[in-house]
Design an enzyme around this catalytic site. Sequence first.
Site, mmCIF file in Angstrom:
data_model
loop_
_atom_site.group_PDB
_atom_site.id
_atom_site.type_symbol
_atom_site.label_atom_id
_atom_site.label_comp_id
_atom_site.label_asym_id
_atom_site.label_seq_id
_atom_site.Cartn_x
_atom_site.Cartn_y
_atom_site.Cartn_z
ATOM 1 C CE1 TYR A 77 2.859 -1.505 -4.267
ATOM 2 C CE2 TYR A 77 2.254 -0.772 -6.469
ATOM 3 C CZ TYR A 77 3.100 -0.714 -5.376
ATOM 4 O OH TYR A 77 4.181 0.141 -5.379
ATOM 5 N N GLY A 100 -7.531 1.644 -2.438
ATOM 6 C CA GLY A 100 -7.436 0.279 -1.918
ATOM 7 C C GLY A 100 -8.775 -0.217 -1.403
ATOM 8 C CE1 TYR A 127 -5.979 -5.351 3.031
ATOM 9 C CE2 TYR A 127 -4.080 -6.378 4.043
ATOM 10 C CZ TYR A 127 -4.702 -5.855 2.936
ATOM 11 O OH TYR A 127 -4.053 -5.834 1.729
#
Length: 146
Positions: A83, A94, A128
């Site tokens: 997060y 991130g 991702y």
Amino acid sequence: MDIVIRQAKEQDFPPIFSMIQDFAAFENCSEKLTSSLEQMINEKEYINCFIAETDSKEIVGYVVYFFAYYTWAGKSLYMDDLYVKEGFRGKGIGSRLIGEVVDFAKKGNCHKLRWQVSNWNKSAIDFYTSLGAEIDNVEQNCDLIF
């Protein structure tokens, strides 16, 4: 702005828990958050967490992980939460946090890193996938709450 990624310490738990609450709200699952700051402190030996900290010592992101053993892969690392605070997203934080987890997993001789992503969170899925993650739609969560 310089960002330092480091291992979390107990004194970091209050801002981390605040972000956990923010994450639960972001996921539209606040009612499922049953832990507390006090519980984190009492169970601190189980918490493995890297944080992203600004040069002014503000904690703006976190990632929680733990070792797991998957019979199909062997020793692995599971990433529970990743997060970054809303105002700090899109700045590579991130990527740096997950990179730290990947490095930790490789140094620990893990065979894979596993995590979940909500099927509605397109930006996370895209992120991702850009890292090379394979996202399958085969399994669903099964929770037995005590």
